[in-house]
Design a protein around this motif. Structure first.
Motif, short mmCIF file in Angstrom:
data_model
loop_
_atom_site.label_atom_id
_atom_site.label_comp_id
_atom_site.label_asym_id
_atom_site.label_seq_id
_atom_site.Cartn_x
_atom_site.Cartn_y
_atom_site.Cartn_z
N TYR A 193 2.49 -4.67 34.50
CA TYR A 193 3.78 -4.15 34.44
C TYR A 193 4.78 -4.99 34.98
N LEU A 194 4.58 -5.41 36.04
CA LEU A 194 5.50 -6.19 36.85
C LEU A 194 5.40 -7.73 36.34
N ALA A 195 4.27 -8.15 35.75
CA ALA A 195 4.48 -9.38 35.16
C ALA A 195 5.23 -9.50 33.88
N VAL A 213 11.07 -3.98 40.46
CA VAL A 213 11.70 -5.21 39.56
C VAL A 213 13.18 -4.95 39.94
N GLY A 214 13.76 -3.97 40.05
CA GLY A 214 15.35 -4.17 40.38
C GLY A 214 15.49 -4.68 41.75
N LEU A 215 14.89 -4.54 42.66
CA LEU A 215 15.17 -4.99 44.15
C LEU A 215 14.79 -6.35 43.96
N GLU A 216 13.80 -7.00 43.21
CA GLU A 216 13.50 -8.38 43.18
C GLU A 216 14.56 -9.07 42.45
N ARG A 217 14.95 -8.22 41.38
CA ARG A 217 16.07 -9.11 40.54
C ARG A 217 17.42 -9.21 41.44
N GLY A 268 8.87 -4.41 22.12
CA GLY A 268 8.58 -4.73 23.53
C GLY A 268 7.40 -3.84 24.09
N ALA A 269 7.83 -2.28 23.70
CA ALA A 269 6.72 -1.52 24.23
C ALA A 269 5.50 -1.61 23.62
N ARG A 270 5.17 -2.19 22.46
CA ARG A 270 4.00 -2.45 21.96
C ARG A 270 3.41 -3.57 22.64
N LEU A 271 4.21 -4.58 22.99
CA LEU A 271 3.65 -5.75 23.54
C LEU A 271 3.26 -5.25 25.21
N LEU A 272 4.01 -4.36 25.69
CA LEU A 272 3.54 -3.96 27.11
C LEU A 272 2.56 -3.19 27.04
N LEU A 273 2.38 -2.25 26.11
CA LEU A 273 1.26 -1.48 25.91
C LEU A 273 -0.07 -2.44 25.61
N GLU A 274 -0.01 -3.53 24.81
CA GLU A 274 -1.19 -4.35 24.85
C GLU A 274 -1.50 -5.21 26.18
#
Length: 188
Positions: free
Chosen positions: A88-90, A150-154, A62-68
Motif C-alpha cells: 500500500y505504501l509503495a 503517506v501524508g506525514l511522509e509527503r 488505480g484501485a484495480r492496480l492497487l488491488l493487484e
C-alpha cells in the motif's frame, strides 16, 4: 457511420494513467489526453463524455492496480499484514498522482465503486482471523494509519533537520496494532 479503429478504451485508459502520472490531476484533461493520443478531443467523447467520467475511470484503474499489488503481496510467505501495508505504501510512493486520484475521486458510479469494495473486502478478509467481529473497524484503523503515514511522509515531517521523528515507523505501528489485537482477541 462507424468510428475508425485508431484507438480503444484500453489504450485511452492507459494513456490517461500515463498522463496523470506525468502531469498530475490538474493536467489530466480530455484536450491534453487527445493531444497525447494524436486525436481530436471530440474523438474521446465516444468513450468519456466529460472530464469527471475520465477521472472516475482512471481512479478505478488505480484501485484495480492497487488491488493487484495487494493480492501479489498476500501471496508472499511471511506476515501478510506487513506485506499488505508495505505494498500500500509503495503504491502511494511510486504512483502518487494515481494514489491521490484513487483517494479523492467522488464521481464513481455503483459499478466503479464495486472495485473499491473488492479492495475493502480483501483487507477485511485478511484481518478477520485476527480481529473477529472487529475486522471492519480494524480495516478502517489500518487504512487510516497507512494514509496518515503517506501524508506525514509527503509533508516532509520526517525530513526536518534534527527531527526526533523516526522515518521508519511502519513496523512499529503494525506491531502495536497486532499487540492490540492479541488483547482484543486472545485466541488468535
Amino acid at each position: 457511420m462507424p468510428y475508425p479503429a485508431k484507438t480503444s478504451a484500453e489504450q485511452i485508459l492507459a494513456a490517461a494513467v500515463d498522463l496523470l502520472e506525468r502531469s498530475g490531476i490538474a493536467g489530466l484533461t480530455l484536450r491534453a489526453l487527445a493531444a497525447d493520443l494524436k486525436l481530436t478531443p471530440n474523438a474521446l467523447y465516444r468513450y468519456y463524455d466529460s472530464r469527471d467520467t475520465l477521472l472516475a475511470a482512471v481512479a478505478v484503474q488505480g484501485a484495480r492496480l492497487l488491488l493487484e499489488d495487494i493480492r501479489a503481496a498476500l501471496s508472499q510467505p511471511g506476515n501478510s499484514l506487513t506485506h499488505l501495508a508495505q505494498r500500500y505504501l509503495a503504491f502511494a510512493h511510486t504512483r502518487p498522482a494515481l494514489y491521490d486520484l484513487y483517494m479523492t475521486c467522488d464521481t464513481l458510479n455503483a459499478e466503479q465503486r464495486a472495485v473499491y469494495d473488492q479492495l475493502w473486502e480483501l483487507v477485511v478478509g485478511q484481518l478477520q482471523p485476527l480481529a473477529g467481529g472487529y475486522s471492519p473497524d480494524l480495516t478502517m484503523t489500518l487504512w487510516s494509519y497507512l494514509h496518515g503515514l503517506v501524508g506525514l511522509e509527503r509533508s516532509g515531517v520526517y525530513d526536518s533537520p534534527g527531527s526526533p521523528k523516526p522515518p521508519q515507523n511502519l513496523a512499529f505501528g503494525l506491531g502495536l496494532l497486532l499487540a492490540g489485537l492479541e488483547k482484543l482477541n486472545p485466541t488468535s
